[in-house]
Design a protein around this motif. Structure first.
Motif, mmCIF file in Angstrom:
data_model
loop_
_atom_site.group_PDB
_atom_site.id
_atom_site.type_symbol
_atom_site.label_atom_id
_atom_site.label_comp_id
_atom_site.label_asym_id
_atom_site.label_seq_id
_atom_site.Cartn_x
_atom_site.Cartn_y
_atom_site.Cartn_z
ATOM 1 N N LEU A 283 45.150 47.185 32.517
ATOM 2 C CA LEU A 283 45.377 45.472 32.895
ATOM 3 C C LEU A 283 46.124 45.683 33.725
ATOM 4 O O LEU A 283 46.239 44.598 34.720
ATOM 5 N N ASP A 284 47.430 46.383 33.557
ATOM 6 C CA ASP A 284 48.539 46.019 34.200
ATOM 7 C C ASP A 284 48.763 46.436 35.430
ATOM 8 O O ASP A 284 49.330 46.445 36.133
ATOM 9 N N SER A 285 47.368 47.454 36.015
ATOM 10 C CA SER A 285 47.267 47.804 36.997
ATOM 11 C C SER A 285 46.382 47.285 38.574
ATOM 12 O O SER A 285 46.414 47.497 39.339
ATOM 13 N N LEU A 286 45.760 45.967 37.621
ATOM 14 C CA LEU A 286 44.845 44.850 38.718
ATOM 15 C C LEU A 286 45.607 44.405 39.024
ATOM 16 O O LEU A 286 46.634 43.306 38.855
ATOM 17 N N PRO A 287 45.085 44.286 40.336
ATOM 18 C CA PRO A 287 45.125 43.281 41.659
ATOM 19 C C PRO A 287 45.520 41.644 41.516
ATOM 20 O O PRO A 287 44.661 41.398 40.321
ATOM 21 N N ARG A 288 46.695 40.942 41.382
ATOM 22 C CA ARG A 288 46.777 39.375 41.695
ATOM 23 C C ARG A 288 46.345 38.749 42.200
ATOM 24 O O ARG A 288 47.130 39.507 43.795
ATOM 25 N N GLY A 289 45.721 38.171 42.066
ATOM 26 C CA GLY A 289 45.665 37.363 43.880
ATOM 27 C C GLY A 289 44.775 37.548 45.026
ATOM 28 O O GLY A 289 44.490 36.902 46.213
ATOM 29 N N GLU A 290 43.912 38.513 43.946
ATOM 30 C CA GLU A 290 42.609 39.087 45.313
ATOM 31 C C GLU A 290 41.703 39.586 44.753
ATOM 32 O O GLU A 290 41.629 40.141 43.345
ATOM 33 N N ALA A 291 41.091 39.564 45.575
ATOM 34 C CA ALA A 291 39.107 40.282 44.911
ATOM 35 C C ALA A 291 39.271 41.599 44.812
ATOM 36 O O ALA A 291 39.643 42.292 45.070
ATOM 37 N N PHE A 292 38.378 42.110 43.670
ATOM 38 C CA PHE A 292 37.933 43.174 43.674
ATOM 39 C C PHE A 292 36.420 43.093 42.130
ATOM 40 O O PHE A 292 36.332 41.745 41.815
ATOM 41 N N ASP A 293 35.877 44.695 42.409
ATOM 42 C CA ASP A 293 35.341 44.530 41.378
ATOM 43 C C ASP A 293 36.086 44.765 39.467
ATOM 44 O O ASP A 293 36.126 45.861 39.761
ATOM 45 N N TRP A 294 35.312 44.615 39.072
ATOM 46 C CA TRP A 294 35.987 44.189 37.223
ATOM 47 C C TRP A 294 34.786 44.684 36.723
ATOM 48 O O TRP A 294 35.327 45.703 36.284
ATOM 49 N N VAL A 295 33.757 45.789 37.488
ATOM 50 C CA VAL A 295 32.797 46.196 36.457
ATOM 51 C C VAL A 295 33.519 48.166 37.486
ATOM 52 O O VAL A 295 33.268 48.981 36.518
ATOM 53 N N ASP A 296 34.268 48.303 37.969
ATOM 54 C CA ASP A 296 34.867 49.313 39.009
ATOM 55 C C ASP A 296 35.824 49.409 38.024
ATOM 56 O O ASP A 296 36.388 50.818 37.559
ATOM 57 N N LYS A 297 36.928 48.567 38.174
ATOM 58 C CA LYS A 297 38.508 48.491 38.050
ATOM 59 C C LYS A 297 38.441 48.309 36.096
ATOM 60 O O LYS A 297 39.389 49.314 35.723
ATOM 61 N N VAL A 298 37.654 47.547 35.249
ATOM 62 C CA VAL A 298 37.977 47.579 34.600
ATOM 63 C C VAL A 298 36.526 48.718 33.639
ATOM 64 O O VAL A 298 37.067 49.178 33.041
#
Lengths: 447, 106
Positions: free
Chosen positions: A171-186
């Motif tokens: 969770l701490d590595s997730l980008p802020r303020g930009e779109a990303f794929d929740w399936v892949d990253k989390v």
């Protein structure tokens, strides 16, 4: 309703024996490619016998629920004949009580791999992988018990800290303020790390486990999926890699992982290679797809139901109850299938020996004769644990407590960090009548 | 009403009154006794109301059914006196029964 004995099968269209590969083309209504509203309107009015709900179309578009609502009301035990030259025809069991009756009657309704196994489409007869979920008693029981200790209460308590620290890291590595794929990253990230731990598999190669899981459940007919022979080759490669781990661990002290447990238990120590492969597939898919899709589904549902998201933010104590509600609402495995070992009557319908019986968990979880307001996602639903997603009876999900723990920790840590996570567009769904899940879901965490 | 005493693994005791005819899983869930979940709603199909019945009560609480037996056999905390609470109905004869719970339900 459906109380008289009526054989709804159109036996003249039933092919004898197994279907032949490649499968004949699928019969489809002419609404293919239409928008969701059109598809739902079609399912709401089409003759019941015209619809093949096993068609990935109804799953990729998330429209199947319209048909199941009709079946629950009009024909709760119903035989699908259309496209039977592809799947031999199958009984749909859609109400809570009927699903419970089948799931708890393992003497009549078999899970045996040689009879086709536990999914609507028979196991590939040229590539039968025995696995304990697709076995009957007594062999099922001894093999299941061999892996049971990995999810014992004590073991889960031992895992808790590890799961929490990894969840924080992701969770701490997730980008802020930009779109990303929740399936892949989390979703994939967390489940693959957990799986690698369970198997004692190298963490740096954890995405191989995700890959094998996806290959195991993929539909060889879909563009982009490995074909039948290619799939066999990939899974044999998996077997080869795991056999090396097995060989390392079989003569060593037990290390507490699944490979070591299987190698040391007398019930599983002498498994033939295909059976080892089968149980690997079971444990990988069981620990991967299901939790992954509940992780994605939970965030999606909260975005669709902002009042529930607000309720959660106001009261973090609701997490545990919400986890059960997420698992019900997602129903990550849409069905389990059995084969009738004898003629039997269910819901007033005569089921013949050898028939495929499909328990639609996704429909039972929306049965309003048992659950109040089942179409609503309610995080503080009373008795939320009473859902069908883990199945019931001797084949009930063995990893359910671990799944609940992973989801609970994830939501506790999300609430500590992020005020909100926005789902940016409709997720892309898996085209499968078995794995009810998401390929991707774009989200943004406000900066 | 039948007095049933649910005893958690850590020794915590919960004395509740269960209506005659009601099963002991419901008796626990309705009274918020922790440690009994009852996920399947009383069908002997999930083993989340697994409990132990002291020997002196065994004759009064009946026999395991085939399904109950199968479900208990798969629990790693199973003992010879294991039962599923949902399969035992409260009756006057059980007044004062102690229902002992495992450390965790699976």
């Amino acid at each position: 309703m459906a109380t008289q004995l009526k054989d709804t099968r159109q036996t003249q269209t039933l092919p004898q024996g197994s279907v032949t590969w490649p499968l004949p083309p699928r019969e489809r209504p002419d609404v293919v490619g239409a928008d969701k509203a059109t598809l739902e309107a079609y399912l709401a009015t089409a003759p019941l016998e015209e619809v093949d709900i096993a068609d990935p179309l109804w799953w990729e578009t998330d429209t199947n629920h319209v048909y199941f609502r009709r079946l629950r009301e009009e024909a709760p035990v119903f035989f699908t004949s259309v496209n039977s030259n592809r799947h031999r025809g199958f009984w749909n069991v859609v109400r809570w009580n009927d699903v419970m009756a089948v799931d708890t009657n393992h003497q009549v309704f078999s899970s045996e791999a040689m009879l086709g196994g536990i999914t609507l489409f028979d196991m590939d007869p040229d590539f039968i992988m025995p696995m304990f979920i697709a076995m009957d008693q007594p062999k099922h029981d001894v093999q299941r018990k061999a892996v049971n200790p990995i999810v014992s209460g004590q073991n889960l308590a031992n895992y808790e800290e590890l799961i929490r620290s990894r969840t924080c890291e992701v969770l701490d590595s997730l980008p802020r303020g930009e779109a990303f794929d929740w399936v892949d990253k989390v979703s994939i990230e967390l489940t693959s790390r957990m799986l690698a731990t369970l198997f004692g598999w190298p963490q740096e190669r954890r995405r191989m486990l995700t890959y094998w899981s996806d290959v195991s459940t993929s539909d060889p007919e879909l563009p982009g999926s490995p074909g039948k022979e290619e799939r066999q080759g990939i899974l044999l490669g998996m077997l080869q890699e795991f056999t090396m781990l097995w060989n390392e661990r079989v003569n060593a002290e037990p290390t507490g992982d699944l490979v070591s447990m299987l190698a040391h238990n007398p019930a599983t120590r002498n498994m033939p290679p295909m059976e080892f492969m089968g149980n690997l597939v079971l444990l990988i898919v069981g620990g991967n797809d299901t939790t992954r899709n509940s992780i994605t589904g939970g965030l999606y549902f909260l975005n669709k139901n902002p009042e529930e998201y607000a309720k959660l933010k106001a009261n973090h104590g609701l997490v545990e109850n919400m986890v059960s509600e997420i698992i019900r609402y997602q129903t990550p495995l849409a069905h389990m299938r059995r084969t009738a070992l004898q003629d039997t009557v269910l819901g007033g319908q005569l089921i013949h020996k050898g028939d495929k019986v499909v328990m639609w968990y996704t429909s039972a979880n929306r049965d309003d004769t048992v659950l109040d307001n089942p179409d609503a996602f309610i995080i503080d639903r009373p008795r939320a644990r009473q859902h069908m997603s883990f199945g019931f009876g001797i084949h009930r999900c063995v990893g359910n407590r671990l799944a609940e723990l992973q989801l609970k920790i994830l939501w506790e840590e999300i609430l500590k960090r992020f005020d909100t996570i926005e789902v940016l567009e409709e997720p892309e769904r898996v085209p499968s009548a078995f794995v009810r899940g998401y390929k991707s879901m774009m989200v943004r965490i406000p900066a | 009403m039948v007095k049933i005493i649910y005893v958690e693994h850590n020794g915590a005791r919960h004395e509740v009154n269960v209506p005659e005819g009601e099963n002991l899983m419901e008796g626990a869930v309705q009274n918020n006794v922790p440690g009994i979940d009852g996920d399947c709603g009383g069908n002997a199909a999930c083993a989340t109301c697994h409990c132990y019945i002291p020997e002196q009560w065994a004759g009064l609480t009946g026999e395991r059914s085939e399904l109950e037996d199968s479900m208990i056999e798969l629990a790693d905390t199973a003992k010879p006196n294991s039962r599923l609470a949902c399969q035992i109905k409260a009756s006057a004869a059980l007044d004062g029964l102690e229902v002992l719970m495992p450390a965790t339900q699976h």
